[in-house]
Motif scaffolding. Structure first.
Motif, PDB file in Angstrom:
ATOM      1  N   UNK A 226     -24.908  52.934  56.958  1.00 55.90           N
ATOM      2  CA  UNK A 226     -25.239  53.308  55.589  1.00 55.90           C
ATOM      3  C   UNK A 226     -26.733  53.473  55.433  1.00 55.90           C
ATOM      4  N   UNK A 227     -27.153  54.254  54.423  1.00 58.50           N
ATOM      5  CA  UNK A 227     -28.578  54.511  54.197  1.00 58.50           C
ATOM      6  C   UNK A 227     -28.876  54.490  52.705  1.00 58.50           C
ATOM      7  N   UNK A 228     -29.975  53.848  52.324  1.00 59.51           N
ATOM      8  CA  UNK A 228     -30.439  53.859  50.938  1.00 59.51           C
ATOM      9  C   UNK A 228     -31.287  55.099  50.689  1.00 59.51           C
ATOM     10  N   UNK A 229     -30.977  55.831  49.621  1.00 61.97           N
ATOM     11  CA  UNK A 229     -31.744  57.027  49.278  1.00 61.97           C
ATOM     12  C   UNK A 229     -32.012  57.045  47.779  1.00 61.97           C
ATOM     13  N   UNK A 230     -32.985  57.883  47.386  1.00 61.41           N
ATOM     14  CA  UNK A 230     -33.381  57.924  45.977  1.00 61.41           C
ATOM     15  C   UNK A 230     -33.448  59.339  45.407  1.00 61.41           C
ATOM     16  N   UNK A 231     -33.186  60.335  46.240  1.00 61.19           N
ATOM     17  CA  UNK A 231     -33.139  61.712  45.746  1.00 61.19           C
ATOM     18  C   UNK A 231     -32.321  62.560  46.717  1.00 61.19           C
ATOM     19  N   UNK A 232     -32.100  63.808  46.345  1.00 67.16           N
ATOM     20  CA  UNK A 232     -31.248  64.686  47.149  1.00 67.16           C
ATOM     21  C   UNK A 232     -31.838  64.958  48.523  1.00 67.16           C
ATOM     22  N   UNK A 270     -25.028  65.485  41.182  1.00 68.15           N
ATOM     23  CA  UNK A 270     -25.441  66.629  41.998  1.00 68.15           C
ATOM     24  C   UNK A 270     -25.561  66.239  43.464  1.00 68.15           C
ATOM     25  N   UNK A 271     -26.020  65.014  43.712  1.00 70.47           N
ATOM     26  CA  UNK A 271     -26.104  64.531  45.090  1.00 70.47           C
ATOM     27  C   UNK A 271     -24.715  64.506  45.711  1.00 70.47           C
ATOM     28  N   UNK A 272     -23.742  64.017  44.967  1.00 68.94           N
ATOM     29  CA  UNK A 272     -22.360  63.971  45.457  1.00 68.94           C
ATOM     30  C   UNK A 272     -21.873  65.372  45.817  1.00 68.94           C
TER      31      UNK A 272
END
Length: 307
Positions: A226-232, A270-272
């Motif tokens: 898994x990875x933590x992200x904050x934008x597309x 939108x990321x989804x």
């Protein structure tokens, strides 16, 4: 670049095994295993296409179906826009009518097959739970911390991230992993001294900064990442690097980071839409947000106190 619109179907038997088919040698990606299906013909709806394809390929008559997931996958010479349908009811016994080899396989054994790239993302979406609990990041061996950990296991939480900003004793990790195995819960490590060779876990979780320093997937395919992200942009990079799922945050304002501007539902949604791998929403989430999250196509919610 050529764009191909295609459909595949998920058929399961009474043993909860899934039907997969082996692509023939003369086909694109010959020898790889996939869900049964095919291309959408001009003027044909996706639903009509999957009903037709499964009848032509397997000899079954679909009587009830529902959309499970859509994804876009780019190969070097083509882009495949894929709709995945759950075949809830069908008549007939599936056979390889077009000469293809078919097999009923339980989900845990799918990794033993040479799967199309789109299959890996799909498997993650059906095997991961809708809740991802993140442990408090300090006081790990305190009575209160251990009580909370045991409480989550008894509640049936199936995916836990062991989060720490300091090095944790390996014997303690082994103890937690042993507890998780008793409840069939996957334990991922988000610790500063991760080597991706730890045996007492089911995988790892990367911080955004760690992910930005890694070009290729750092662990085996049969382990979770898994990875933590904050934008597309970060989310797409995590997907390209080989993550099994990402966490996008913060969706709402949080007590721990009150000055951080939340991305909101629209951006998270939108990321989804842009990703093919599962997405968890994090940041100010609660169980009351779960249904809305699922309707947006996300895998579920994540958090320390979200549930």
């Amino acid at each position: 670049m050529k764009i191909i619109n295609a459909v595949v179907g998920v058929l399961q038997n009474s043993a909860n095994e899934m039907l997969i088919a082996k692509r023939q040698t003369h086909q694109f990606m010959g020898g790889f295993w996939e869900l049964p299906g095919g291309k959408i013909e001009p003027g044909e709806s996706a639903e009509a296409a999957i009903v037709r394809e499964l009848h032509e390929e397997l000899g079954v008559v679909v009587t009830d179906l529902s959309i499970h997931q859509t994804m876009v996958y780019q190969y070097p010479d083509r882009v495949v826009e894929l709709s995945i349908y759950s075949i809830d009811r069908y008549q007939g016994s599936p056979k390889g009518i077009e000469g293809q080899t078919i097999a009923w396989v339980d989900i845990k054994s799918l990794s033993q097959y040479k799967l199309l790239p789109t299959m890996k993302a799909f498997i993650s979406s059906i095997t991961l739970p809708d809740r991802y609990w993140i442990t408090p990041s300090s006081n790990h061996q305190s009575k209160a911390w251990m009580e909370k950990f045991d409480e989550k296991l008894k509640q049936g939480v199936q995916l836990i991230q062991l989060r720490s900003k300091v090095v944790i004793n390996s014997d303690f990790i082994k103890q937690l992993y042993s507890k998780c195995k008793q409840y069939n819960t996957n334990l991922l490590l988000n610790i500063p001294n991760k080597t991706f060779k730890e045996s007492h876990c089911n995988g790892w979780h990367l911080t955004t900064n760690e992910m930005l320093k890694i070009k290729d997937r750092p662990c085996a395919d049969d382990q979770l990442l898994g990875v933590s992200t904050h934008d597309l942009t970060q989310a797409l990079q995590a997907q390209a690097m080989g993550a099994d799922f990402i966490v996008i945050s913060p969706v709402h304002t949080t007590q721990t980071h009150p000055d951080t501007v939340p991305i909101g539902w629209e951006v998270a949604g939108e990321v989804v839409k842009k990703l093919n791998i599962p997405v968890y929403f994090l940041g100010g989430m609660s169980l009351n947000d779960l249904n809305k999250t699922l309707k947006l196509g996300a895998q579920g919610i994540a958090g320390v106190s979200a549930f």
